[in-house]
Design a protein around this motif. Structure first.
Motif, mmCIF file in Angstrom:
data_model
loop_
_atom_site.group_PDB
_atom_site.id
_atom_site.type_symbol
_atom_site.label_atom_id
_atom_site.label_comp_id
_atom_site.label_asym_id
_atom_site.label_seq_id
_atom_site.Cartn_x
_atom_site.Cartn_y
_atom_site.Cartn_z
ATOM 1 N N LEU A 32 0.726 -1.169 -0.061
ATOM 2 C CA LEU A 32 0.040 -0.127 0.017
ATOM 3 C C LEU A 32 0.953 1.187 0.152
ATOM 4 O O LEU A 32 0.326 2.419 -0.716
ATOM 5 C CB LEU A 32 -0.842 0.077 1.267
ATOM 6 C CG LEU A 32 -1.865 -1.081 1.296
ATOM 7 C CD1 LEU A 32 -2.790 -0.793 2.435
ATOM 8 C CD2 LEU A 32 -2.705 -1.219 0.046
ATOM 9 N N THR A 33 1.850 1.164 0.690
ATOM 10 C CA THR A 33 3.000 2.582 0.745
ATOM 11 C C THR A 33 4.339 2.278 -0.056
ATOM 12 O O THR A 33 4.740 3.278 -0.413
ATOM 13 C CB THR A 33 3.282 2.603 2.128
ATOM 14 O OG1 THR A 33 4.141 1.675 2.584
ATOM 15 C CG2 THR A 33 2.122 2.672 3.284
ATOM 16 N N GLY A 34 4.381 1.101 -0.510
ATOM 17 C CA GLY A 34 5.880 0.928 -1.304
ATOM 18 C C GLY A 34 6.984 0.790 -0.444
ATOM 19 O O GLY A 34 8.153 0.596 -0.886
ATOM 20 N N VAL A 35 6.817 0.816 1.083
ATOM 21 C CA VAL A 35 8.062 0.938 1.785
ATOM 22 C C VAL A 35 8.421 -0.522 1.764
ATOM 23 O O VAL A 35 7.789 -1.615 1.927
ATOM 24 C CB VAL A 35 7.566 1.258 3.372
ATOM 25 C CG1 VAL A 35 8.677 1.186 4.311
ATOM 26 C CG2 VAL A 35 7.071 2.688 3.099
ATOM 27 N N LEU A 36 10.019 -0.646 1.730
ATOM 28 C CA LEU A 36 10.528 -2.089 1.731
ATOM 29 C C LEU A 36 11.539 -1.709 2.834
ATOM 30 O O LEU A 36 12.471 -1.152 2.997
ATOM 31 C CB LEU A 36 11.214 -2.270 0.420
ATOM 32 C CG LEU A 36 12.042 -3.557 0.142
ATOM 33 C CD1 LEU A 36 11.007 -4.593 0.122
ATOM 34 C CD2 LEU A 36 12.793 -3.526 -0.998
ATOM 35 N N ILE A 37 11.129 -2.890 3.824
ATOM 36 C CA ILE A 37 12.455 -2.959 5.047
ATOM 37 C C ILE A 37 13.183 -4.100 4.598
ATOM 38 O O ILE A 37 12.871 -5.213 4.378
ATOM 39 C CB ILE A 37 11.410 -3.199 6.268
ATOM 40 C CG1 ILE A 37 10.514 -2.158 6.572
ATOM 41 C CG2 ILE A 37 12.526 -3.379 7.528
ATOM 42 C CD1 ILE A 37 9.730 -2.226 7.847
ATOM 43 N N ARG A 38 14.545 -3.763 4.759
ATOM 44 C CA ARG A 38 15.610 -5.056 4.274
ATOM 45 C C ARG A 38 16.255 -5.636 5.507
ATOM 46 O O ARG A 38 16.429 -4.625 6.560
ATOM 47 C CB ARG A 38 16.536 -4.217 3.469
ATOM 48 C CG ARG A 38 16.102 -3.647 2.126
ATOM 49 C CD ARG A 38 17.214 -3.176 1.292
ATOM 50 N NE ARG A 38 16.674 -2.490 0.022
ATOM 51 C CZ ARG A 38 16.598 -3.017 -0.997
ATOM 52 N NH1 ARG A 38 16.724 -4.386 -1.071
ATOM 53 N NH2 ARG A 38 16.161 -2.382 -2.094
ATOM 54 N N PHE A 39 16.373 -6.654 5.478
ATOM 55 C CA PHE A 39 16.904 -7.472 6.479
ATOM 56 C C PHE A 39 18.352 -8.212 6.120
ATOM 57 O O PHE A 39 18.304 -8.474 4.896
ATOM 58 C CB PHE A 39 15.930 -8.644 7.072
ATOM 59 C CG PHE A 39 14.899 -8.169 7.836
ATOM 60 C CD1 PHE A 39 14.869 -8.208 9.226
ATOM 61 C CD2 PHE A 39 13.809 -7.592 7.131
ATOM 62 C CE1 PHE A 39 13.825 -7.770 10.043
ATOM 63 C CE2 PHE A 39 12.750 -7.090 7.834
ATOM 64 C CZ PHE A 39 12.507 -7.112 9.218
ATOM 65 N N ALA A 40 19.319 -8.125 6.879
ATOM 66 C CA ALA A 40 20.571 -8.464 6.554
ATOM 67 C C ALA A 40 20.425 -10.191 6.618
ATOM 68 O O ALA A 40 21.402 -10.721 5.682
ATOM 69 C CB ALA A 40 21.584 -8.080 7.439
ATOM 70 N N ALA A 41 19.556 -10.941 7.397
ATOM 71 C CA ALA A 41 19.639 -12.151 7.525
ATOM 72 C C ALA A 41 19.148 -12.994 6.360
ATOM 73 O O ALA A 41 17.897 -12.384 5.835
ATOM 74 C CB ALA A 41 19.110 -12.719 8.792
ATOM 75 N N PRO A 42 19.703 -14.084 6.036
ATOM 76 C CA PRO A 42 18.888 -14.845 4.668
ATOM 77 C C PRO A 42 17.684 -15.635 5.344
ATOM 78 O O PRO A 42 17.746 -16.094 6.447
ATOM 79 C CB PRO A 42 19.975 -15.705 4.582
ATOM 80 C CG PRO A 42 21.038 -15.962 5.715
ATOM 81 C CD PRO A 42 21.128 -14.796 6.412
ATOM 82 N N ALA A 77 15.761 -9.224 13.607
ATOM 83 C CA ALA A 77 15.841 -7.885 13.164
ATOM 84 C C ALA A 77 16.568 -7.537 11.901
ATOM 85 O O ALA A 77 17.316 -8.294 11.382
ATOM 86 C CB ALA A 77 16.400 -7.146 14.422
ATOM 87 N N PRO A 78 16.359 -6.277 11.607
ATOM 88 C CA PRO A 78 17.073 -5.849 10.161
ATOM 89 C C PRO A 78 18.529 -6.058 10.326
ATOM 90 O O PRO A 78 19.109 -6.204 9.065
ATOM 91 C CB PRO A 78 16.605 -4.431 10.108
ATOM 92 C CG PRO A 78 15.267 -4.361 10.627
ATOM 93 C CD PRO A 78 15.395 -5.330 12.058
ATOM 94 N N VAL A 79 19.026 -5.838 11.508
ATOM 95 C CA VAL A 79 20.675 -5.685 11.296
ATOM 96 C C VAL A 79 21.227 -7.185 11.786
ATOM 97 O O VAL A 79 22.309 -7.379 11.883
ATOM 98 C CB VAL A 79 21.179 -4.906 12.461
ATOM 99 C CG1 VAL A 79 20.869 -3.468 11.955
ATOM 100 C CG2 VAL A 79 20.683 -5.014 13.797
ATOM 101 N N SER A 80 20.251 -8.211 12.292
ATOM 102 C CA SER A 80 20.655 -9.421 12.426
ATOM 103 C C SER A 80 21.378 -10.334 11.388
ATOM 104 O O SER A 80 20.887 -10.194 10.248
ATOM 105 C CB SER A 80 19.480 -10.364 13.098
ATOM 106 O OG SER A 80 18.955 -9.661 14.130
ATOM 107 N N GLU A 81 22.495 -10.883 11.591
ATOM 108 C CA GLU A 81 23.410 -11.716 10.384
ATOM 109 C C GLU A 81 22.550 -12.926 10.282
ATOM 110 O O GLU A 81 22.922 -13.380 9.071
ATOM 111 C CB GLU A 81 24.727 -11.760 10.892
ATOM 112 C CG GLU A 81 25.430 -10.353 11.102
ATOM 113 C CD GLU A 81 27.041 -10.813 11.599
ATOM 114 O OE1 GLU A 81 27.145 -11.898 11.566
ATOM 115 O OE2 GLU A 81 27.797 -9.862 11.720
#
Length: 282
Positions: A32-42, A77-81
């Motif tokens: 709906l907003t087009g926001v993309l949250i990236r995570f480092a973890a596979p 979390a987003p920064v989790s490896e």
């Protein structure tokens, strides 16, 4: 070529994606907003059945993935490896909580879980049995019922489906109280999802009613429970509404596909992850 594979969708309508390159990094996309949250973890190699994103106050979001084949759930979390893997005896309870949209941060999650347990017990149902099993197996209905949280008019409702009975409650600051009417709204509930709709926008849907899908073997029937009269009925006079083909329920032959069927179908069908297809192709 598309850059991402669809892994799962959340009860709130977000897409959990995996990068198609070797990193398989997870992403959460809001269509709906087009926001993309990236995570480092596979993304884990297991097939994901259910996912949720928890947004804590003043903290980064947490992505939770549930895998039915192993009863593992993964958190990152987003920064989790990497994703932290958990395997607990309460897997099905947590899975049902996520499937019902309990996207709550601690300590509210613990508070709600305790209140739900007390509520189930007050209905003369064993809460351990109620939350101990997952979806009904072929040929049987889930006699223990379902429990979902759904937002309606700025309030959080607790919807509990028992055998031929639906109870609705409202969450207050320190308690959960019964709800006798949901006004001009209707609630659709299935073994995967629950949603509320405004009947003013859907004239064929009756107000102050709960529509639920009853499964029996490879067939499914839509029933309507009237909160005022506390009575339920099959909307198709006993005729089959859905038939199971492979993993999805489709409209039965010669049945008209109404808005009630469309909304009910949404509550009982979940599309598979695209990751296994991608891995097979590779």
């Amino acid at each position: 070529r598309r850059r991402y594979s669809v892994v799962a969708t959340t009860p709130g309508g977000l897409f959990v994606l995996a990068d198609r390159n070797h990193s398989r990094a997870a992403c959460v996309f809001n269509p709906l907003t087009g926001v993309l949250i990236r995570f480092a973890a596979p993304v884990p190699t297991e097939e994901v059945a259910v996912a949720t994103v928890v947004f804590g106050r003043g903290s980064s979001p947490t992505l939770n993935l549930f895998c039915d084949s192993s009863l593992n759930f993964y958190v990152a979390a987003p920064v989790s490896e990497s994703f932290n893997k958990h395997n607990v005896s309460t897997y099905y309870f947590l899975r049902k909580a996520v499937r019902g949209g309990w996207g709550l941060c601690y300590p509210w999650r613990y508070f709600v879980m305790c209140k739900i347990f007390d509520l189930i017990e007050s209905l003369h149902v064993d809460p351990i049995k109620f939350f101990s099993q997952d979806l009904p197996v072929a040929g049987h209905t889930n006699d223990h019922g379902w429990c979902f949280l759904v937002e309606l008019g700025g309030q959080v409702l607790v919807v509990i489906k028992l055998h031929r009975c639906v109870k609705v409650f409202k969450m207050e600051v320190d308690s959960i109280v019964p709800v006798e009417s949901i006004g001009s709204h209707a609630i659709f509930i299935g073994h995967h999802r629950c949603l509320a709709v405004d009947t003013h926008k859907f004239p064929s849907v009756e107000a102050n009613c709960i529509y639920y899908v009853e499964r029996l073997a490879s067939s499914a029937y839509i029933c309507m429970y009237n909160l005022k009269d506390e009575e339920d009925e099959m909307i198709s006079a006993g005729a089959v509404d859905f038939m199971k083909t492979d993993k999805l329920f489709v409209i039965a032959p010669h049945r008209p596909f109404t808005i009630i069927h469309l909304l009910s179908s949404y509550t009982i069908n979940v599309r598979d992850s695209q990751l296994p297809l991608q891995q097979d192709a590779n």
